[in-house]
Design an enzyme around this catalytic site. Structure first.
Site, PDB file in Angstrom:
ATOM      1  N   CYS B 115      -6.545  45.918  53.483  1.00  0.00           N
ATOM      2  CA  CYS B 115      -7.628  45.953  54.468  1.00  0.00           C
ATOM      3  C   CYS B 115      -6.996  45.549  55.791  1.00  0.00           C
ATOM      4  O   CYS B 115      -6.716  44.370  56.004  1.00  0.00           O
ATOM      5  CB  CYS B 115      -8.758  44.994  54.089  1.00  0.00           C
ATOM      6  N   CYS B 118      -9.772  43.491  58.254  1.00  0.00           N
ATOM      7  CA  CYS B 118     -10.224  42.129  57.910  1.00  0.00           C
ATOM      8  C   CYS B 118      -9.576  41.753  56.585  1.00  0.00           C
ATOM      9  O   CYS B 118      -8.368  41.553  56.561  1.00  0.00           O
ATOM     10  CB  CYS B 118     -11.747  41.982  57.928  1.00  0.00           C
ATOM     11  N   SER B 119     -10.341  41.663  55.512  1.00  0.00           N
ATOM     12  CA  SER B 119      -9.731  41.210  54.255  1.00  0.00           C
ATOM     13  C   SER B 119     -10.568  41.667  53.072  1.00  0.00           C
ATOM     14  O   SER B 119     -10.664  40.946  52.088  1.00  0.00           O
ATOM     15  CB  SER B 119      -9.629  39.688  54.267  1.00  0.00           C
ATOM     16  N   CYS B 120     -11.173  42.854  53.161  1.00  0.00           N
ATOM     17  CA  CYS B 120     -12.070  43.355  52.114  1.00  0.00           C
ATOM     18  C   CYS B 120     -11.372  43.363  50.755  1.00  0.00           C
ATOM     19  O   CYS B 120     -10.224  43.792  50.643  1.00  0.00           O
ATOM     20  CB  CYS B 120     -12.540  44.753  52.471  1.00  0.00           C
TER      21      CYS B 120
END
Lengths: 222, 212
Positions: B115, B118-120
């Site tokens: 991701c 962000c940090s999905c």
């Protein structure tokens, strides 16, 4: 927003910590912040507004402070922006009386209730819309060249490039407007790009796939 | 209600930068104390969320799904066609898996998930994401130099194997279905699940069952 968060393809960030142990939380406070984030979201916010508030963290803090720390800072910012807590309360380290009605105090939940809630958090973001999809699988598309100052999910590295529609996922909540509190839906596609198209030097067969909304795309002229 | 005022939030971040304590533990304690004071959260409920993601929800869930897909062709087809329904046969549907997609490795295809924005991460099937997955080094490089990143994880990819990198830019989440290890025909589903690593389901591990 062309912010510090848009990291895809940036160089110079050093090696990856591949030796990290597999424990869920490395410190107690990471677990506390995880738990806080599950049971405390500012009323009326959207996931996209929350993400945008995280993107707005000062670049040096975004890069240098620990990950879950940035969640806490994002939570602080959304609560303050909505008027639920104040900077003065943070500086004083305790809550002050206000006219706001905070409702009934949150009740203690059991492990089973938490697991049931996790199951309920399988949120869906798709909806039926009247407008048919503009593109079909296999069709060539070009991504938008320019970004904008708000929240968007078209990364800089994928702008102005030619890709092929790999799949259509129906219409999903459009993040650029959801980050402003407006819920609209647009067709969402997986778009396949050749790695060579994006980066120049790459293995000839390698591919990059992104999920992109219809308004990020246009038809190539030739 | 939020005003969705980005300029105001930028100002707030400047103030937080100047006024929050430097130590992360103190920042999180300050947030928790204020929210408890206002009745917005309950401390015991936070304990239970930590417990849920320490003891119950984690990569073992994903490993069970992968092992079943290796043993049961019909299940594998359901998983590839409708992953949320297929993982919910185990009761594993949950946070961030409502739009789960499973991508399959083969002799000639290797999948890697990132991701960049962000940090999905598919929490209810893999648990808490590793810190490296959320850090700038991986997020910046996985998309541009996946073979270099894989080498850093000790995975060498043949020139004629195609690498597919999936950037989680929407609410879809990706789970890699790794290949069944060669020579594992005599193992049952539980023994197979024990061979499935978390990293293999993100794509930073490939040749399962081999000691490196």
């Amino acid at each position: 927003m062309d912010g510090i968060h848009d990291l895809g393809g940036k160089q110079g960030h050093g090696p990856i910590d591949t030796d990290e142990d597999e424990t869920a939380f490395h410190t107690e406070w990471e677990g506390r912040e995880w738990g806080l984030a599950q049971c405390a979201r500012t009323p009326g916010i959207t996931i996209d507004w929350w993400r945008h508030c995280r993107e707005l963290i000062l670049p040096q803090d975004y890069l240098e402070r620990p990950y879950f720390d940035s969640w806490a800072q994002t939570d602080f910012s959304t609560y303050i922006e909505s008027g639920w807590i104040s900077i003065d309360e943070i500086i004083a380290g305790k809550s002050q009386a206000t006219d706001r009605d905070y409702g009934e105090a949150a009740q203690a939940m059991s492990l089973q209730q938490v697991l049931d809630e996790d199951h309920d958090l399988a949120s869906r973001f798709d909806a039926e819309i009247d407008c048919p999809p503009a593109y079909e699988v296999g069709q060539s598309v070009i991504t938008r060249v320019h970004g904008h100052g708000g929240h968007t999910r078209l990364p800089q590295y994928a702008r102005g490039h030619r890709g092929i529609i790999h799949a259509h996922h129906g219409a999903h909540v459009f993040p650029d407007l959801s980050a402003k509190g407006e819920e609209t839906h647009q067709h969402l596609y997986s778009v396949m790009f050749s790695a060579v198209e994006l980066w120049g030097e790459s293995a000839a067969n390698d591919k990059v796939y992104l999920d992109l909304w219809e308004s990020y795309l246009s038809k190539p002229e030739s | 209600m939020p005003e969705f005022d980005a300029k105001k939030v930028t100002e707030i971040h400047h103030q937080l930068h100047n006024h929050l304590p430097s130590e992360s533990a103190l920042r999180i304690k300050a947030l928790e104390s204020l929210l408890i004071d206002k009745g917005l959260v309950n401390s015991q409920t936070i304990d239970r969320w930590v417990e849920a993601y320490t003891d119950v929800i984690g990569p073992k869930r994903g490993a069970s799904v992968v092992a079943r897909a290796w043993c049961d062709q019909e299940y594998k087809q359901r998983l590839l066609q409708n992953a949320p329904a297929a993982i919910d046969e185990f009761g594993y549907l949950g946070k961030a898996t409502g739009h789960l997609k499973v991508v399959e490795n083969t002799d000639r295809i290797h999948n890697l998930v990132v991701c960049t924005l962000c940090s999905c991460y598919p929490f209810s099937i893999l648990g808490i994401a590793p810190a490296w997955y959320k850090a700038a080094a991986y997020r910046s490089r996985a998309i541009r130099d996946p073979r270099g990143v894989l080498a850093e994880f000790g995975v060498d990819i043949d020139d004629d194997t195609e690498v597919r990198v999936w950037d989680s830019t929407a609410e879809l989440r990706y789970l890699v279905l790794p290949q069944r290890p060669t020579g594992s025909d005599n193992l049952d589903q539980n023994a197979l699940a024990a061979l499935v690593t978390r990293n293999s389901m993100i794509g930073t591990d490939r040749n399962l069952g081999e000691t490196s």
